[in-house]
Design a protein around this motif. Structure first.
Motif, PDB file in Angstrom:
ATOM      1  N   UNK A   1      -6.043 -10.804   9.932  1.00 24.15           N
ATOM      2  CA  UNK A   1      -5.159 -11.789   9.301  1.00 24.15           C
ATOM      3  C   UNK A   1      -5.039 -11.530   7.799  1.00 24.15           C
ATOM      4  N   UNK A   2      -6.108 -11.067   7.184  1.00 24.67           N
ATOM      5  CA  UNK A   2      -6.122 -10.733   5.761  1.00 24.67           C
ATOM      6  C   UNK A   2      -5.077  -9.668   5.450  1.00 24.67           C
ATOM      7  N   UNK A   3      -5.042  -8.623   6.258  1.00 26.66           N
ATOM      8  CA  UNK A   3      -4.090  -7.534   6.040  1.00 26.66           C
ATOM      9  C   UNK A   3      -2.679  -7.973   6.395  1.00 26.66           C
ATOM     10  N   UNK A   4      -2.534  -8.671   7.517  1.00 25.87           N
ATOM     11  CA  UNK A   4      -1.198  -9.072   7.951  1.00 25.87           C
ATOM     12  C   UNK A   4      -0.535 -10.007   6.935  1.00 25.87           C
ATOM     13  N   UNK A   5      -1.334 -10.871   6.301  1.00 29.04           N
ATOM     14  CA  UNK A   5      -0.758 -11.845   5.376  1.00 29.04           C
ATOM     15  C   UNK A   5      -0.629 -11.336   3.944  1.00 29.04           C
ATOM     16  N   UNK A   6      -1.520 -10.438   3.536  1.00 26.65           N
ATOM     17  CA  UNK A   6      -1.607 -10.144   2.107  1.00 26.65           C
ATOM     18  C   UNK A   6      -1.438  -8.681   1.718  1.00 26.65           C
ATOM     19  N   UNK A   7      -1.252  -7.770   2.690  1.00 26.85           N
ATOM     20  CA  UNK A   7      -0.904  -6.393   2.339  1.00 26.85           C
ATOM     21  C   UNK A   7       0.599  -6.328   2.164  1.00 26.85           C
ATOM     22  N   UNK A   8       1.056  -6.276   0.920  1.00 29.48           N
ATOM     23  CA  UNK A   8       2.479  -6.304   0.617  1.00 29.48           C
ATOM     24  C   UNK A   8       3.083  -4.903   0.658  1.00 29.48           C
ATOM     25  N   UNK A   9       4.400  -4.862   0.630  1.00 34.23           N
ATOM     26  CA  UNK A   9       5.093  -3.564   0.580  1.00 34.23           C
ATOM     27  C   UNK A   9       4.698  -2.788  -0.669  1.00 34.23           C
ATOM     28  N   UNK A  10       4.595  -3.488  -1.798  1.00 32.90           N
ATOM     29  CA  UNK A  10       4.234  -2.823  -3.056  1.00 32.90           C
ATOM     30  C   UNK A  10       2.824  -2.226  -2.972  1.00 32.90           C
ATOM     31  N   UNK A  11       1.892  -2.997  -2.390  1.00 28.54           N
ATOM     32  CA  UNK A  11       0.528  -2.476  -2.244  1.00 28.54           C
ATOM     33  C   UNK A  11       0.481  -1.304  -1.275  1.00 28.54           C
ATOM     34  N   UNK A  12       1.273  -1.375  -0.223  1.00 27.52           N
ATOM     35  CA  UNK A  12       1.301  -0.308   0.773  1.00 27.52           C
ATOM     36  C   UNK A  12       1.691   1.019   0.122  1.00 27.52           C
TER      37      UNK A  12
ATOM     38  N   UNK B   1      -1.142   2.092  -2.459  1.00 34.56           N
ATOM     39  CA  UNK B   1      -2.311   2.628  -1.794  1.00 34.56           C
ATOM     40  C   UNK B   1      -2.025   3.923  -1.043  1.00 34.56           C
ATOM     41  N   UNK B   2      -0.747   4.302  -1.029  1.00 33.77           N
ATOM     42  CA  UNK B   2      -0.328   5.548  -0.371  1.00 33.77           C
ATOM     43  C   UNK B   2      -0.712   5.556   1.108  1.00 33.77           C
ATOM     44  N   UNK B   3      -0.471   4.433   1.784  1.00 33.63           N
ATOM     45  CA  UNK B   3      -0.779   4.337   3.205  1.00 33.63           C
ATOM     46  C   UNK B   3       0.345   4.964   4.017  1.00 33.63           C
ATOM     47  N   UNK B   4      -0.024   5.649   5.073  1.00 29.75           N
ATOM     48  CA  UNK B   4       0.960   6.268   5.950  1.00 29.75           C
ATOM     49  C   UNK B   4       0.389   6.380   7.357  1.00 29.75           C
TER      50      UNK B   4
ATOM     51  N   UNK C   1      13.126   0.803   4.599  1.00 31.99           N
ATOM     52  CA  UNK C   1      12.046   0.241   3.791  1.00 31.99           C
ATOM     53  C   UNK C   1      11.160  -0.730   4.566  1.00 31.99           C
ATOM     54  N   UNK C   2      11.592  -1.158   5.761  1.00 31.86           N
ATOM     55  CA  UNK C   2      10.754  -2.018   6.583  1.00 31.86           C
ATOM     56  C   UNK C   2       9.670  -1.235   7.329  1.00 31.86           C
ATOM     57  N   UNK C   3       9.699   0.088   7.159  1.00 31.18           N
ATOM     58  CA  UNK C   3       8.698   0.910   7.831  1.00 31.18           C
ATOM     59  C   UNK C   3       7.286   0.575   7.422  1.00 31.18           C
ATOM     60  N   UNK C   4       7.087   0.021   6.226  1.00 34.39           N
ATOM     61  CA  UNK C   4       5.739  -0.338   5.783  1.00 34.39           C
ATOM     62  C   UNK C   4       5.123  -1.400   6.696  1.00 34.39           C
ATOM     63  N   UNK C   5       5.985  -2.201   7.345  1.00 32.06           N
ATOM     64  CA  UNK C   5       5.478  -3.221   8.261  1.00 32.06           C
ATOM     65  C   UNK C   5       4.804  -2.566   9.459  1.00 32.06           C
ATOM     66  N   UNK C   6       5.353  -1.426   9.921  1.00 34.44           N
ATOM     67  CA  UNK C   6       4.717  -0.696  11.015  1.00 34.44           C
ATOM     68  C   UNK C   6       3.319  -0.241  10.602  1.00 34.44           C
ATOM     69  N   UNK C   7       3.197   0.232   9.369  1.00 33.17           N
ATOM     70  CA  UNK C   7       1.901   0.685   8.866  1.00 33.17           C
ATOM     71  C   UNK C   7       0.931  -0.489   8.806  1.00 33.17           C
ATOM     72  N   UNK C   8       1.395  -1.609   8.270  1.00 30.93           N
ATOM     73  CA  UNK C   8       0.552  -2.809   8.171  1.00 30.93           C
ATOM     74  C   UNK C   8       0.089  -3.259   9.554  1.00 30.93           C
ATOM     75  N   UNK C   9       1.022  -3.287  10.527  1.00 32.57           N
ATOM     76  CA  UNK C   9       0.669  -3.745  11.863  1.00 32.57           C
ATOM     77  C   UNK C   9      -0.310  -2.794  12.553  1.00 32.57           C
ATOM     78  N   UNK C  10      -0.119  -1.495  12.352  1.00 27.89           N
ATOM     79  CA  UNK C  10      -1.043  -0.517  12.929  1.00 27.89           C
ATOM     80  C   UNK C  10      -2.438  -0.706  12.366  1.00 27.89           C
ATOM     81  N   UNK C  11      -2.520  -0.954  11.056  1.00 29.24           N
ATOM     82  CA  UNK C  11      -3.815  -1.179  10.415  1.00 29.24           C
ATOM     83  C   UNK C  11      -4.459  -2.453  10.963  1.00 29.24           C
ATOM     84  N   UNK C  12      -3.675  -3.505  11.127  1.00 28.27           N
ATOM     85  CA  UNK C  12      -4.195  -4.768  11.696  1.00 28.27           C
ATOM     86  C   UNK C  12      -4.755  -4.558  13.097  1.00 28.27           C
TER      87      UNK C  12
END
Length: 426
Positions: A298-309, A312-315, A332-343
């Motif tokens: 929940x921490x990542x899903x709620x607070x990992x923003x596009x700017x932070x993604x 942090x150079x997440x891919x 640009x919505x691709x960062x959401x896929x990265x966030x969800x995969x991390x969650x």
């Protein structure tokens, strides 16, 4: 790097300074105790997950020997500290640490201590005042069984081996009490309550279940917990009147802790950056609220923003024919896929979820269901685990899962026999 000699009195002085600074920052923690240990002691505590008393099992010895060998050949380092979620909170410090490293580590420990006391998963899922006593009592009971001529080490080890294979197939809803019917889905609990095992064997399973429940909040909050402790050691040391030589080493050590890992995830780095971002955007009241309520997913899903993604150079990478390549993000919505995969891959989300589905009355077959989320089970682990479940249940075991998008029934009808059957819809 300048290495300064220091005494126990120096550490006591700095500990008082750090504790006072932590309190003034708003941290709320259990009474803190530190123990100075050698590197061999630290390897031992690491093997036993920090506990000064733990029941014997070959896996702990294997972990100790592996870490010791890697450390001997400079292929791995050791943790600067280890902290136990207990009241009082117990932490181990390496005696070979420099003075600055001890100062930074103590500040880091107070962050962990505050997290243990205040995060809801620990408050609802563990009893900090009973931790050390619980592990000691469990160890004493297991050793009594080992010393019993009618049971012996091999008998206990056989049950522990099987229990360890399914120890995380238990209640994942921390703090939520289940009815008898609801707990049917809890595989470990179901075997304890409904198998034909002897009483001592069920007691061993219960020890594994109880101790696993203690560690689940740590599994669920690795990124938050390490990020919180890193955030506070950074804030605390920046507020202290460090000498220039200590301050230079502080910057170096802090950067070592939060440095990104090429091709991987550093939980210290991810957690630190999210808490730092929350503090900048909302203030400290918000970060204390988040620390209390969230778990990693929940921490990542709620607070990992596009700017932070992007910062942090997440891919993500995926298999393309015989190679692994970085996935192209079409918009640009691709960062959401990265966030969800991390969650989906943090905490208990990284461990398959197997639940009890039914019992076939004709032969007492235990039917299990894999909660499929798009990720297939590793066949080698699956087969070995089914054999362990058969060992505990004593009757055939069937598991319903998906392989190559098809519904598959995997059956262990004998201790060494595994068969596969494709389920067809009529």
């Amino acid at each position: 790097m300048i290495f300064l000699e220091y005494t126990g009195t120096d550490l006591e002085k700095w500990c008082d300074i750090i504790e006072d600074a932590s309190k003034k920052s708003g941290l709320d923690f259990y009474p803190q105790e530190f123990e100075i240990v050698s590197y061999t002691d630290m390897i031992g505590y690491e093997a036993y997950l920090g506990m000064p008393a733990r029941y014997p099992h070959w896996s702990f010895g294997k972990s100790y020997d592996r870490t010791k060998s890697l450390y001997k050949y400079n292929l791995t380092g050791l943790p600067y500290e280890m902290v136990i979620n207990s009241n009082p909170c117990l932490a181990y410090l390496m005696k070979d640490n420099t003075l600055l490293l001890q100062i930074l580590t103590m500040a880091h420990v107070y962050g962990h201590n505050d997290f243990f006391k205040n995060n809801r998963l620990f408050k609802e899922g563990t009893k900090a005042s009973y931790t050390l006593e619980m592990f000691k009592n469990d160890a004493d009971m297991i050793r009594e069984y080992i010393n019993d001529p009618s049971i012996g080490y091999e008998g206990v080890e056989k049950i522990l081996n099987a229990a360890h294979s399914i120890r995380f197939q238990t209640n994942r809803a921390i703090g939520l009490k289940k009815t008898e019917e609801e707990s049917k889905e809890d595989l470990l609990n179901f075997i304890i309550n409904h198998s034909d095992l002897e009483e001592w064997q069920k007691n061993v399973l219960y020890v594994v279940k109880k101790e696993t429940a203690y560690f689940i909040p740590q599994v669920e909050t690795k990124i938050m917990n390490e990020g919180w402790a890193s955030y506070w050691h950074y804030k605390t040391l920046n507020r202290l009147d460090l000498s220039p030589s200590l301050h230079i080493e502080f910057i170096k050590r802090h950067n070592d802790v939060i440095t990104p890992i090429m091709g991987g995830i550093n939980p210290y780095y991810i957690g630190f950056k999210i808490f730092e971002d929350l503090d900048k955007r909302y203030g400290q009241n918000k970060i204390f609220e988040v620390r209390s309520l969230e778990r990693d997913a929940s921490f990542i899903r709620r607070y990992l923003t596009k700017e932070l993604c992007y910062e942090l150079n997440l891919f993500e990478y995926a298999k393309q024919r015989s190679d692994y390549v970085i996935k192209e993000i079409p918009d640009e919505k691709g960062w959401i896929e990265i966030r969800n995969t991390l969650c989906n891959n943090c905490g208990m989300g990284s461990i398959p979820n197997i639940v009890v589905d039914d019992i076939l009355k004709k032969d007492n077959t235990l039917v299990l269901k894999h909660i499929y989320d798009g990720r297939e089970l590793n066949s080698n682990y699956m087969e070995a685990t089914l054999k362990c479940i058969y060992e505990l249940w004593g009757y055939p075991v069937k598991l319903n899962t998906k392989i190559s998008k098809e519904d598959i029934e995997v059956c262990c009808s004998e201790p060494t026999t595994i068969t596969y059957k494709t389920l067809r819809c009529d």
